[in-house]
Design an enzyme around this catalytic site. Structure first.
Site, PDB file in Angstrom:
ATOM      1  N   VAL A 209      -6.928   7.191  -0.855  1.00  0.00           N
ATOM      2  CA  VAL A 209      -6.912   5.741  -0.958  1.00  0.00           C
ATOM      3  C   VAL A 209      -7.777   5.255   0.205  1.00  0.00           C
ATOM      4  O   VAL A 209      -7.682   5.780   1.319  1.00  0.00           O
ATOM      5  CB  VAL A 209      -5.474   5.167  -0.934  1.00  0.00           C
ATOM      6  CG1 VAL A 209      -4.756   5.465   0.365  1.00  0.00           C
ATOM      7  CG2 VAL A 209      -5.459   3.680  -1.206  1.00  0.00           C
ATOM      8  N   SER A 210      -8.646   4.298  -0.060  1.00  0.00           N
ATOM      9  CA  SER A 210      -9.619   3.859   0.938  1.00  0.00           C
ATOM     10  C   SER A 210      -8.953   3.212   2.149  1.00  0.00           C
ATOM     11  O   SER A 210      -7.835   2.698   2.076  1.00  0.00           O
ATOM     12  CB  SER A 210     -10.596   2.853   0.326  1.00  0.00           C
ATOM     13  OG  SER A 210     -11.325   3.447  -0.706  1.00  0.00           O
ATOM     14  N   GLN A 211      -9.682   3.225   3.245  1.00  0.00           N
ATOM     15  CA  GLN A 211      -9.270   2.555   4.478  1.00  0.00           C
ATOM     16  C   GLN A 211      -9.058   1.065   4.175  1.00  0.00           C
ATOM     17  O   GLN A 211      -9.888   0.447   3.505  1.00  0.00           O
ATOM     18  CB  GLN A 211     -10.376   2.747   5.508  1.00  0.00           C
ATOM     19  CG  GLN A 211     -10.217   2.012   6.793  1.00  0.00           C
ATOM     20  CD  GLN A 211     -11.450   2.165   7.682  1.00  0.00           C
ATOM     21  OE1 GLN A 211     -12.422   2.841   7.332  1.00  0.00           O
ATOM     22  NE2 GLN A 211     -11.405   1.527   8.831  1.00  0.00           N
TER      23      GLN A 211
ATOM     24  N   ARG B 117       0.825  -1.213   0.000  1.00  0.00           N
ATOM     25  CA  ARG B 117       0.000   0.000   0.000  1.00  0.00           C
ATOM     26  C   ARG B 117       0.858   1.262   0.000  1.00  0.00           C
ATOM     27  O   ARG B 117       0.436   2.294  -0.535  1.00  0.00           O
ATOM     28  CB  ARG B 117      -0.941  -0.024   1.208  1.00  0.00           C
ATOM     29  CG  ARG B 117      -1.994   1.089   1.215  1.00  0.00           C
ATOM     30  CD  ARG B 117      -2.993   0.864   2.337  1.00  0.00           C
ATOM     31  NE  ARG B 117      -4.097   1.786   2.276  1.00  0.00           N
ATOM     32  CZ  ARG B 117      -4.329   2.741   3.177  1.00  0.00           C
ATOM     33  NH1 ARG B 117      -3.540   2.871   4.227  1.00  0.00           N
ATOM     34  NH2 ARG B 117      -5.370   3.544   3.049  1.00  0.00           N
TER      35      ARG B 117
END
Length: 128
Positions: free
Chosen positions: A75-77, A49
């Site tokens: 960027v999503s959790q 990530r």
């Protein structure tokens, strides 16, 4: 302080997946399942990530939080990424179209699960 190495980041990635599993257990009533599948958690351990966030945020990449990635996007959790992938349950022979979940991290996780991932752009809606 010296910079983080890939080994340090790999440890943080494993810890992130442990946190995701804990959250799934705690939210089991809300999400309708006790655990997320190992088939999804394993790619979460592999996909780096920190490569999908600005370099200055690399140390925070494995916190379970959305992060800004520029272009007024985030960027999503990680928990949400894992939950979406688990609920979608893409199979190795399937193709998936990923639209609007960030600039690549979700697509990279899905690419570990499906035969092919197409990436679409989510833009403003217009009337006909």
């Amino acid at each position: 302080m010296k910079p983080m190495t890939e080994a340090h980041l790999a440890i943080l990635r494993r810890h992130m997946v442990e946190v995701i599993a804990l959250q799934a257990d705690l939210m089991s009533e809300e999400i309708g399942k006790d655990i997320l599948g190992e088939r999804v958690l394993e790619p979460m351990r592999r996909v780096r990530r920190h490569l999908f966030v600005p370099p200055e945020l690399a140390a925070m990449a494995y916190h379970d939080t959305p992060l800004p990635i520029g272009f007024d996007k985030t960027v999503s959790q990680p928990f949400i990424c894992a939950l979406m992938a688990d609920l979608l349950d893409p199979q190795p022979h399937e193709a998936v179209l990923e639209v609007g979940t960030g600039l690549g991290y979700q697509a990279a996780v899905l690419a570990e699960l499906a035969r092919q991932v197409g990436i679409g752009k989510c833009g403003p809606l217009t009337s006909a």
